[in-house]
Structures are given as C-alpha cells and as structure tokens.
Design a protein around this motif. Structure first.
Motif, PDB file in Angstrom:
ATOM      1  N   ARG A  51     -39.699  -3.275 -33.272  1.00  0.00           N
ATOM      2  CA  ARG A  51     -40.188  -4.651 -33.358  1.00  0.00           C
ATOM      3  C   ARG A  51     -40.896  -4.895 -34.684  1.00  0.00           C
ATOM      4  N   LEU A  52     -41.654  -3.909 -35.150  1.00  0.00           N
ATOM      5  CA  LEU A  52     -42.325  -4.042 -36.441  1.00  0.00           C
ATOM      6  C   LEU A  52     -41.301  -4.160 -37.566  1.00  0.00           C
ATOM      7  N   ALA A  60     -37.924 -10.070 -41.261  1.00  0.00           N
ATOM      8  CA  ALA A  60     -37.989 -11.532 -41.198  1.00  0.00           C
ATOM      9  C   ALA A  60     -38.935 -12.140 -42.240  1.00  0.00           C
ATOM     10  N   LEU A  61     -39.716 -11.313 -42.918  1.00  0.00           N
ATOM     11  CA  LEU A  61     -40.633 -11.825 -43.929  1.00  0.00           C
ATOM     12  C   LEU A  61     -39.856 -12.443 -45.096  1.00  0.00           C
ATOM     13  N   PRO A  62     -40.457 -13.435 -45.764  1.00  0.00           N
ATOM     14  CA  PRO A  62     -39.841 -13.934 -47.000  1.00  0.00           C
ATOM     15  C   PRO A  62     -39.698 -12.773 -47.994  1.00  0.00           C
ATOM     16  N   GLU A  63     -38.701 -12.848 -48.829  1.00  0.00           N
ATOM     17  CA  GLU A  63     -38.328 -11.728 -49.703  1.00  0.00           C
ATOM     18  C   GLU A  63     -39.494 -11.165 -50.516  1.00  0.00           C
ATOM     19  N   ARG A  64     -40.263 -12.016 -51.160  1.00  0.00           N
ATOM     20  CA  ARG A  64     -41.352 -11.527 -52.013  1.00  0.00           C
ATOM     21  C   ARG A  64     -42.431 -10.823 -51.205  1.00  0.00           C
ATOM     22  N   GLU A  65     -42.747 -11.358 -50.036  1.00  0.00           N
ATOM     23  CA  GLU A  65     -43.748 -10.720 -49.182  1.00  0.00           C
ATOM     24  C   GLU A  65     -43.213  -9.399 -48.640  1.00  0.00           C
ATOM     25  N   ARG A  66     -41.941  -9.394 -48.249  1.00  0.00           N
ATOM     26  CA  ARG A  66     -41.316  -8.174 -47.726  1.00  0.00           C
ATOM     27  C   ARG A  66     -41.343  -7.075 -48.777  1.00  0.00           C
ATOM     28  N   SER A  82     -51.096  -9.735 -48.761  1.00  0.00           N
ATOM     29  CA  SER A  82     -51.998 -10.374 -47.802  1.00  0.00           C
ATOM     30  C   SER A  82     -51.249 -11.365 -46.909  1.00  0.00           C
ATOM     31  N   ARG A  83     -50.426 -12.208 -47.517  1.00  0.00           N
ATOM     32  CA  ARG A  83     -49.654 -13.181 -46.729  1.00  0.00           C
ATOM     33  C   ARG A  83     -48.672 -12.481 -45.800  1.00  0.00           C
ATOM     34  N   GLY A  84     -48.015 -11.435 -46.308  1.00  0.00           N
ATOM     35  CA  GLY A  84     -47.069 -10.695 -45.473  1.00  0.00           C
ATOM     36  C   GLY A  84     -47.742 -10.036 -44.284  1.00  0.00           C
ATOM     37  N   LEU A  85     -48.886  -9.422 -44.526  1.00  0.00           N
ATOM     38  CA  LEU A  85     -49.621  -8.782 -43.431  1.00  0.00           C
ATOM     39  C   LEU A  85     -50.117  -9.814 -42.420  1.00  0.00           C
ATOM     40  N   ALA A  86     -50.552 -10.974 -42.903  1.00  0.00           N
ATOM     41  CA  ALA A  86     -50.994 -12.034 -41.986  1.00  0.00           C
ATOM     42  C   ALA A  86     -49.836 -12.488 -41.102  1.00  0.00           C
ATOM     43  N   ARG A  87     -48.661 -12.644 -41.706  1.00  0.00           N
ATOM     44  CA  ARG A  87     -47.484 -13.037 -40.907  1.00  0.00           C
ATOM     45  C   ARG A  87     -47.142 -11.962 -39.879  1.00  0.00           C
ATOM     46  N   LEU A  88     -47.225 -10.700 -40.292  1.00  0.00           N
ATOM     47  CA  LEU A  88     -46.926  -9.610 -39.361  1.00  0.00           C
ATOM     48  C   LEU A  88     -47.937  -9.573 -38.219  1.00  0.00           C
ATOM     49  N   ARG A  89     -49.222  -9.766 -38.525  1.00  0.00           N
ATOM     50  CA  ARG A  89     -50.251  -9.793 -37.466  1.00  0.00           C
ATOM     51  C   ARG A  89     -49.971 -10.927 -36.483  1.00  0.00           C
ATOM     52  N   LYS A  90     -49.614 -12.074 -37.020  1.00  0.00           N
ATOM     53  CA  LYS A  90     -49.318 -13.236 -36.173  1.00  0.00           C
ATOM     54  C   LYS A  90     -48.112 -12.949 -35.273  1.00  0.00           C
ATOM     55  N   GLU A  91     -47.072 -12.383 -35.871  1.00  0.00           N
ATOM     56  CA  GLU A  91     -45.848 -12.062 -35.112  1.00  0.00           C
ATOM     57  C   GLU A  91     -46.118 -11.009 -34.046  1.00  0.00           C
ATOM     58  N   VAL A  92     -46.844  -9.976 -34.403  1.00  0.00           N
ATOM     59  CA  VAL A  92     -47.159  -8.914 -33.440  1.00  0.00           C
ATOM     60  C   VAL A  92     -48.049  -9.470 -32.340  1.00  0.00           C
ATOM     61  N   GLY A  93     -49.007 -10.317 -32.694  1.00  0.00           N
ATOM     62  CA  GLY A  93     -49.876 -10.946 -31.699  1.00  0.00           C
ATOM     63  C   GLY A  93     -49.094 -11.812 -30.729  1.00  0.00           C
ATOM     64  N   ARG A  94     -48.093 -12.520 -31.244  1.00  0.00           N
ATOM     65  CA  ARG A  94     -47.251 -13.383 -30.403  1.00  0.00           C
ATOM     66  C   ARG A  94     -46.456 -12.523 -29.405  1.00  0.00           C
TER      67      ARG A  94
END
Length: 160
Positions: free
Chosen positions: A100-101, A107-113, A145-157
């Motif tokens: 899942r991770l 799924a992250l935008p390319e630059r964040e990934r 930072s943005r990528g990790l925030a998106r991952l935290r949000k996705e994992v939380g969901r």
C-alpha cells in the motif's frame, strides 16, 4: 571498479524512478555516458551523486520515450528474507502495508515522488538528492515535505 561499486544503487535508482523492466538498459547507458564524460567530472565532487544524476536523466529519457511517465515500477532493494517468519500473520500484514505504501508513492506527482525516493528509498542526503535531481536544496526540502504530507494523508485515509 566503479561499475562494481555503484551498479546496485544505480539499478535501484533506475527502478525506483520508473525504468521498470528497462532498468538494466538505463543503467548500462548511464555508465557508458558517465565513461564518455569522465573528463568533465570534477575531482573534488562526489562520484555517486554525479552518476545517479546521469541515471535519473537517462531514466527520464527512457520513460518519456516509451510514453509512460506516470507509471512507476518500484522494486525494493532489500535482500530477500531467508528465514521463515515467526509470525506469518504479521508477515502478511507487513507485506500488505508495504504494498500500500509503494502504491501511494507511485501515485505521488513526479517531482515529489523523485524526492521521496531519493531521500528515503535510496537514503541520499538532501544535498545529494539536489545534485541527483538537478534542483536547488530548497526544492528538495519542499518536494519531500509535500510528498510526505500526501503519503501521511493517504495512509491515514486507508487506516480510517
């Protein structure tokens, strides 16, 4: 000697940045390009980030050529476990969480990934990541930072 020393990290970089089945070709081409441009390498600079930037650029070229920018085939560079897990249920849960991770990272935008992959999968410093990606240090920090925030949000969901 350089190929032997950096081949594994070059393959992992190419695979994590999206080369997929073409990682071997990407790495081979990157080493050829590195050899051709070795005279331009600054002797006071670190070789690893310089090489990984060539690998990253070659990966971008390859993925653009095949028209699959958004697709990412992640491979974890860890060695396979040779022992039978003491807790089979725990092993299944851990494998599911890892999958899942990896899906969330894909799924992250390319630059964040790219920033997250370099920092956490390849364990590069922020400075090395900036050199590999060819961007300012501040961009690495904000993208990570943005990528990790998106991952935290996705994992939380997923946990809700």
């Amino acid at each position: 000697m350089l190929v032997a020393r950096y081949s594994a990290v070059a393959h992992r970089t190419a695979a994590l940045l999206g080369a997929g089945d073409e990682a071997e070709d990407v790495v081979q081409e990157a080493f050829v390009k590195a050899f051709r441009h070795l005279a331009g390498f600054r002797r006071d600079a670190a070789f690893k980030p310089w090489l990984l930037r060539i690998v990253a650029n070659q990966t971008h070229t390859t993925t653009r050529a095949r028209g699959r920018r958004g697709e990412l085939t992640l491979r974890i560079g860890a060695q396979p476990e040779l022992r039978v897990p003491d807790d089979p249920e725990g092993a299944v849960i851990a494998t599911d969480r890892r999958a899942r991770l990896l899906d969330a990272v894909r799924a992250l935008p390319e630059r964040e990934r790219e920033a997250v992959v370099c920092r956490y999968f390849l364990q590069l410093s922020e400075a090395e990541t900036a050199e590999v990606l060819g961007c300012p240090l501040g961009s690495v920090k904000s993208r990570t930072s943005r990528g990790l925030a998106r991952l935290r949000k996705e994992v939380g969901r997923e946990l809700s």
